[in-house]
Structure formats: C-alpha cells, structure tokens
Design a protein around this motif. Structure first.
Motif, short mmCIF file in Angstrom:
data_model
loop_
_atom_site.label_atom_id
_atom_site.label_comp_id
_atom_site.label_asym_id
_atom_site.label_seq_id
_atom_site.Cartn_x
_atom_site.Cartn_y
_atom_site.Cartn_z
N GLY A 161 5.15 11.01 13.93
CA GLY A 161 4.18 10.10 14.52
C GLY A 161 3.01 9.80 13.62
N GLY A 162 3.05 10.30 12.38
CA GLY A 162 1.93 10.11 11.46
C GLY A 162 1.92 8.74 10.82
N ALA A 163 0.84 8.44 10.13
CA ALA A 163 0.66 7.13 9.50
C ALA A 163 0.11 7.31 8.09
N LEU A 164 0.44 6.36 7.24
CA LEU A 164 -0.04 6.38 5.86
C LEU A 164 -0.72 5.05 5.56
N THR A 165 -1.98 5.11 5.14
CA THR A 165 -2.72 3.92 4.73
C THR A 165 -2.75 3.89 3.21
N LEU A 166 -2.21 2.83 2.62
CA LEU A 166 -2.16 2.76 1.16
C LEU A 166 -2.69 1.41 0.69
N MET A 167 -3.39 1.45 -0.43
CA MET A 167 -3.89 0.24 -1.07
C MET A 167 -3.44 0.21 -2.51
N VAL A 168 -2.91 -0.94 -2.93
CA VAL A 168 -2.54 -1.15 -4.33
C VAL A 168 -3.11 -2.48 -4.79
N TYR A 169 -3.20 -2.63 -6.08
CA TYR A 169 -3.66 -3.89 -6.65
C TYR A 169 -2.66 -5.00 -6.35
N ALA A 170 -3.18 -6.22 -6.14
CA ALA A 170 -2.34 -7.39 -5.91
C ALA A 170 -2.27 -8.22 -7.18
N ALA A 292 4.34 -15.97 1.41
CA ALA A 292 3.88 -17.34 1.25
C ALA A 292 2.36 -17.43 1.29
N LEU A 293 1.75 -16.67 2.20
CA LEU A 293 0.28 -16.72 2.31
C LEU A 293 -0.38 -16.11 1.08
N GLU A 294 0.22 -15.09 0.49
CA GLU A 294 -0.34 -14.55 -0.75
C GLU A 294 -0.35 -15.63 -1.83
N LEU A 295 0.73 -16.40 -1.90
CA LEU A 295 0.81 -17.47 -2.90
C LEU A 295 -0.16 -18.59 -2.59
N PHE A 296 -0.30 -18.95 -1.32
CA PHE A 296 -1.22 -20.02 -0.92
C PHE A 296 -2.65 -19.64 -1.27
N ARG A 297 -3.04 -18.41 -0.97
CA ARG A 297 -4.42 -18.01 -1.22
C ARG A 297 -4.68 -17.81 -2.71
N GLY A 298 -3.83 -17.05 -3.37
CA GLY A 298 -3.96 -16.89 -4.81
C GLY A 298 -5.09 -16.00 -5.27
N THR A 299 -5.94 -15.54 -4.34
CA THR A 299 -7.12 -14.76 -4.73
C THR A 299 -7.13 -13.35 -4.13
N ILE A 300 -6.06 -12.95 -3.47
CA ILE A 300 -6.01 -11.60 -2.91
C ILE A 300 -5.89 -10.62 -4.06
N THR A 301 -6.84 -9.70 -4.18
CA THR A 301 -6.86 -8.77 -5.32
C THR A 301 -6.28 -7.41 -4.99
N ARG A 302 -6.11 -7.12 -3.72
CA ARG A 302 -5.54 -5.83 -3.33
C ARG A 302 -4.86 -5.95 -1.98
N HIS A 303 -3.80 -5.17 -1.80
CA HIS A 303 -3.08 -5.13 -0.54
C HIS A 303 -3.30 -3.75 0.09
N THR A 304 -3.73 -3.73 1.34
CA THR A 304 -3.88 -2.47 2.07
C THR A 304 -2.98 -2.51 3.29
N ALA A 305 -2.01 -1.61 3.31
CA ALA A 305 -1.00 -1.59 4.37
C ALA A 305 -1.04 -0.26 5.12
N ILE A 306 -0.62 -0.31 6.38
CA ILE A 306 -0.43 0.89 7.18
C ILE A 306 1.06 1.04 7.41
N ALA A 307 1.60 2.20 7.06
CA ALA A 307 3.04 2.43 7.14
C ALA A 307 3.32 3.72 7.90
N TYR A 308 4.56 3.83 8.36
CA TYR A 308 5.01 5.00 9.12
C TYR A 308 6.36 5.45 8.56
N ALA A 309 6.74 6.67 8.87
CA ALA A 309 8.03 7.16 8.41
C ALA A 309 9.14 6.28 8.97
N ALA A 310 10.10 5.90 8.13
CA ALA A 310 11.18 5.01 8.56
C ALA A 310 12.02 5.64 9.67
N THR A 311 12.08 6.96 9.69
CA THR A 311 12.88 7.65 10.70
C THR A 311 12.15 7.83 12.01
#
Length: 423
Positions: A161-170, A292-311
């Motif tokens: 039930g845990g969650a992982l918040t990760l940010m990487v450069y875009a 598509a939205l990342e391409l449209f904007r073109g200025t997103i410098t980082r992506h921050t996602a919330i993910a969970y275990a696939a199982t």
C-alpha cells in the motif's frame, strides 16, 4: 537527451564522482525550516490524500506511525519531512558527508527526535532491512550511474500500500542546460571559484533567444554558485521524456499513479484547452496525452510522479493507491480538500467571470480556471469536511475540474475520517 558531461563514474581516487561533487558543492542550500515548523493539520491531510485518496488520514502513534524514507536527502529535505510530519518516523540517506552533517545540525537545532540519518547509496538501501510507507526521491535518480537499478532498489523496500514520489529532469525544458553543459565541457570549465566567476560573466552575454535564457532569469538553479555548478557542471545527469519516465517506472516494477501536479499534462487545462487540438488529444490513450502535452508546452524542466508497486492492486480503501474515478456512484460522499497553494483572484477578470482560480505552485501561467459566481461560492465552501453532495446537486463536474487543475485533492474514504479530520 543526455549531456556529454558524464564520461566516468569514479574519480582517480575511486570515489564516485557524484559523492565527491556534492561533498564539495552541497546543493540545494539548507531550507529555512522555521517557516514550516508548525504545519497545519489540514495541510498535512491534503498532502496525505494527494498520495492516498482512499486511505483515511489520522495522527499515528506506536507501531502505526508512518514510515518515510527520503532517498538522496541532500542538505535538509529529510529534516523538512520530519518537522512537517511529527507523527512519522523519517529516515534520510545520502552519499554526501556534507549533506549528512548539515542534516545533523538541523536535528540539533529543531530537536528532531523522529529523524534518522545514514550515509548510504540508494543502490544499497536494502541494507536498512525495513520497509517504508512513503519513499521520496526527488532530484536524485538522474544522477545515478544506473537509475533503473536505483529505482528497483527503492521499489524493493516499499511497504504494501506504499507510495513512491520521484522527480527527474525533463528533456525538452532543459535543452538550453544541456547546450551550456556541453559548452562548458569543451572549454574544460571546472567548479573552482575563478571558473565559476568567469562562467557567470559569460552567461550575462547570452542572448534572449538562447534556450537557456528563460531559466537563467527564472530558475533557482542559477541563483548562486552552488546552484550554477549543480545545473551546468554536474559530472553526471540525464533527463527523461514522458514516455521514457513511464517506461522507467514500469521496468522498476512500479505502477504510475499520477503527476504530483497534473494540470500541465492535461488537454482540458490551460491554453491548450482553447485550441482545436484539445478534443483530439483527449481521444488518445492517457500516456499519449501526457507525452503530447509535454511536447506542446516545451518548457517542463522536471517531472514529478507518484507511483505504487505494480503488484499492489490498490483496490481496497485501506491501501488507497487508486486515483479517483469520477464515474464512481459513491463520488457524492467524497470530501474535497483545497491545496494550500490554491487561491481565488477576483480582480482584473474577463467579462462574465466572478473569479480566477489558480495554484501558485504552478510555473505555467496559463493554468487558470475562470469561474462564475455560483462556482466561486462552491469553491469557498470547500473546507475539507463538506462532501461533494454538500456543495450542491451540480457540484461533481466542478469538483472534477478543480481536481484536474490541482486546486483540490480528494478524500474518497466516504465515511467520516478519524480524529485527523479536524482542521
């Protein structure tokens, strides 16, 4: 896109180049934690339901305390989590001895009995021999020699039930950064003070049409010498497009949940919604919409996602990783919670608008939702305790709009929450 600035993993003494770099140039500078020393319960509740819409929020004690790992904690990030989550046990790990020492000073200054530190690479995190409910890894994976190995290591210690918040450069928003990184590499520019001073003087002459110009004037990554070194002289970093990041998450045994701030990636939010392409994008699979939205904007410098275990199916309200489905018949019992950075502006409005709702945390200036008088009243009535049904018979569509614009999060538990519900 990957810069040429990462030819080796170790220096001539066998020390990892990233460990050496951040020992010499710690970044970011330690936060002023006094400003967050007394977090409001409603803010903590909003942060909780951003990650777990269906898990009841409550103050915890004993064995039920939330376990948070800040992987690559830098100079103050783990301390910030410890001070804003006094009912959680926080562990911070980092390879930089300088960062760990600055954290120890914060522990003493703020008496953070709930923070534990380890000088440890992410790849060896299994050595802690414990699991965590929430793992935070922001601005770190893109500096690892093998980000997939690092992310798999974190996935292996994620509690059920845990969650992982990760940010990487875009990739696209940092195109100018990588141009100047390669420029610095060709000139042999280092991180000593003379080279940094000369680099600063040279950057002042860059024209407004250069891809890095906007970042030079707007980003904190260029605010001081350590920030400049981190952005332009880091010995190893890489970036990710949306498809590449989603692939990384899947390959690590994780399941994408949502973007921490999702509006920039959605075709019904911001200026794209006013174009003929909005409906066309909305017909694409969701992952393709994001790309598509990342391409449209073109200025997103980082992506921050919330993910969970696939199982982890996330189907039960006890674990609650599953994101809200507005077709759910129980949606009327959900409780909207305003995010702390959401505001209503009532001046300089277009004709017919009673207010402009925006999230101050967005860097994109087009992400504004104009509302009529009735909608403005509904927005102001959102207090974390009223349900969607309490707001009115036509509220569900409006609440969905607020949710997609990052103006609210949702408590989808339905029944009254525990004592942590009080604000």
């Amino acid at each position: 896109m990957t810069s040429a600035l990462r030819p080796t993993n170790e220096d001539d003494r066998g020390q990892d180049v990233i460990e050496q770099f951040y020992d010499r140039r710690p970044y970011p500078p330690p936060d002023d934690l006094d400003a967050v020393a007394t977090p409001k319960p409603q803010q903590r509740r909003a942060a909780h339901h951003l990650v777990w819409p269906g898990r009841p929020y409550a103050d915890r004690s004993g064995d039920s305390r939330l376990r948070i790992l800040v992987a690559g904690c830098g100079t103050s990030q783990a301390a910030r989590h410890a001070i804003t989550h006094p009912d959680a046990d926080v562990v911070g790990i980092d390879v930089s001895s300088t960062g760990i020492e600055q954290h120890r000073q914060l522990i003493e200054r703020h008496r953070l009995a709930n923070l534990e530190l380890h000088r440890l690479p992410i790849e060896e995190v299994a050595g802690l021999d414990r699991q965590f409910d929430h793992i935070v890894c922001t601005g770190v994976l893109h500096h690892l020699a093998d980000p997939l190995i690092g992310l798999r290591s974190l996935q292996s210690i994620l509690a059920p039930g845990g969650a992982l918040t990760l940010m990487v450069y875009a990739t696209y928003g940092r195109a100018g950064v990588y141009l100047i990184q390669d420029y610095c590499l060709r000139l042999g520019i280092g991180t000593d003070q003379v080279d940094l001073d000369e680099l600063v003087a040279t950057l002042r002459e860059i024209g407004s049409g250069h891809p890095i110009s906007r970042l030079l004037h707007q980003s904190r990554d260029f605010a001081d010498d350590d920030a400049l070194a981190d952005a332009l002289l880091n010995p190893r970093d890489r970036s990710y497009t949306v498809p590449q990041l989603l692939e990384l998450i899947t390959d690590a045994g994780l399941r994408f949940g949502r973007w921490q701030r999702q509006a920039p990636y959605l075709p019904d939010c911001g200026s794209i919604s006013e174009t003929p392409h909005s409906a066309r994008i909305a017909k694409l699979p969701v992952a393709e919409q994001y790309a598509a939205l990342e391409l449209f904007r073109g200025t997103i410098t980082r992506h921050t996602a919330i993910a969970y275990a696939a199982t982890d199916s996330g189907a039960t309200t006890d674990s609650g990783p599953q994101q809200p489905d507005f077709a759910d018949p129980a949606a009327g019992s959900w409780r909207p919670i305003r995010v702390p950075t959401a505001i209503a502006v009532t001046e300089r409005l277009p004709p017919g608008a009673a207010g402009a709702l925006l999230n101050r945390a967005h860097t994109e200036t087009d992400l504004v939702s104009f509302v009529n008088a009735q909608e403005l009243i509904m927005f102001r009535r959102i207090d974390g305790s009223r349900t969607v049904a309490d707001l009115g018979p036509q509220a569900l569509g409006f609440v969905e709009r607020l949710f997609r614009h990052d103006l609210i999060v949702l408590d989808t538990c339905g029944a009254s929450e525990q004592k942590g519900d009080r604000s």
